[in-house]
Each structure stands twice: as C-alpha cells, then as structure tokens.
Design an enzyme around this catalytic site. Structure first.
Site, PDB file in Angstrom:
ATOM      1  CG  ASP A  13     -54.420  51.639 -74.728  1.00 18.90           C
ATOM      2  OD1 ASP A  13     -53.488  52.319 -75.226  1.00 18.90           O
ATOM      3  OD2 ASP A  13     -55.134  50.891 -75.410  1.00 18.90           O
ATOM      4  CB  CYS A  14     -49.768  50.285 -71.795  1.00 15.90           C
ATOM      5  SG  CYS A  14     -50.145  48.778 -72.709  1.00 15.90           S
ATOM      6  CB  SER A  15     -50.031  50.346 -77.107  1.00  7.06           C
ATOM      7  OG  SER A  15     -51.436  50.259 -77.250  1.00  7.06           O
ATOM      8  CG  HIS A  64     -48.142  46.926 -69.214  1.00  5.39           C
ATOM      9  ND1 HIS A  64     -49.237  47.741 -69.357  1.00  5.39           N
ATOM     10  CD2 HIS A  64     -47.291  47.577 -68.372  1.00  5.39           C
ATOM     11  CE1 HIS A  64     -49.064  48.832 -68.625  1.00  5.39           C
ATOM     12  NE2 HIS A  64     -47.885  48.763 -68.031  1.00  5.39           N
ATOM     13  CG  HIS A  76     -46.833  51.870 -66.372  1.00 14.58           C
ATOM     14  ND1 HIS A  76     -47.437  50.692 -66.038  1.00 14.58           N
ATOM     15  CD2 HIS A  76     -46.570  52.484 -65.195  1.00 14.58           C
ATOM     16  CE1 HIS A  76     -47.521  50.592 -64.722  1.00 14.58           C
ATOM     17  NE2 HIS A  76     -47.001  51.667 -64.193  1.00 14.58           N
TER      18      HIS A  76
END
Length: 105
Positions: A13-15, A64, A76
C-alpha cells in the site's frame, strides 16, 4: 500490485512502499500516512527533491503518500486493482491534491 497493509512480499500500500524504500537505505520510518506526515520534516512544496515524501489530501484528509523521484514524477501504490507506478505532478488530479512535502534526511 497494490495490497492494503502491504509492505513487501505480495504487494504494497502507499505507506508500506515508503517504509520499504526508506528501509532499503537504512532509514526507519513510521508505517501509516498520518504517522509519516507527523514525523517527517516538512519542506517547501515548490521544489521537492528526490527522496521527498509527497502527501496528498484525498476525500478531505491526507490519506495518500508517494516518493518523489525527480522531474515532477513520483512513485506510489495507487489503489486496489492497480500496481506500483510512476505518476506526474503535472497531472491536474495530483497537482490539485498535493497537501505537503516532507522527508527524513
């Protein structure tokens, strides 16, 4: 591919992508977008540098994050059904939703 809660292995996921990338250069960072934003040193959004984190406000909150790679581009993990990719800050959607820029170096 995108995977909610993913930080390697079968997806990101993004993080999780940010945690993985920073970890590869020996920098430990928090796991969630909110914690990344809180812990990062904020810098001017006018001139991001490679390695800076780009925080985006989507649906009213900062939710995000992407990793700036230069030339108005960032990498990303966008959303379900998509893959880690490179996007452009010249895209009106991303330009409009950019909320903050920060880093850990």
């Amino acid at each position: 591919p995108y995977r909610w809660g993913g930080n390697g292995g079968p997806g990101f996921d993004c993080s999780g992508l940010i945690q993985y990338a920073y970890g590869k250069v020996g920098i430990a960072v928090p796991r969630t977008v909110a914690r990344l934003r809180h812990a990062a040193s904020m810098v001017s959004p006018d001139r991001p540098r490679p390695g800076d984190l780009l925080f985006f406000r989507i649906s009213g909150e900062v939710s995000h994050v992407g990793l700036y790679v230069g030339r108005d581009r960032f990498i990303h993990a966008p959303s379900r059904g998509k893959r880690v990719s490179i996007a452009s800050l010249e895209n009106p959607f991303w330009e409009r939703h950019l909320a903050a820029v920060g880093n850990f170096f």
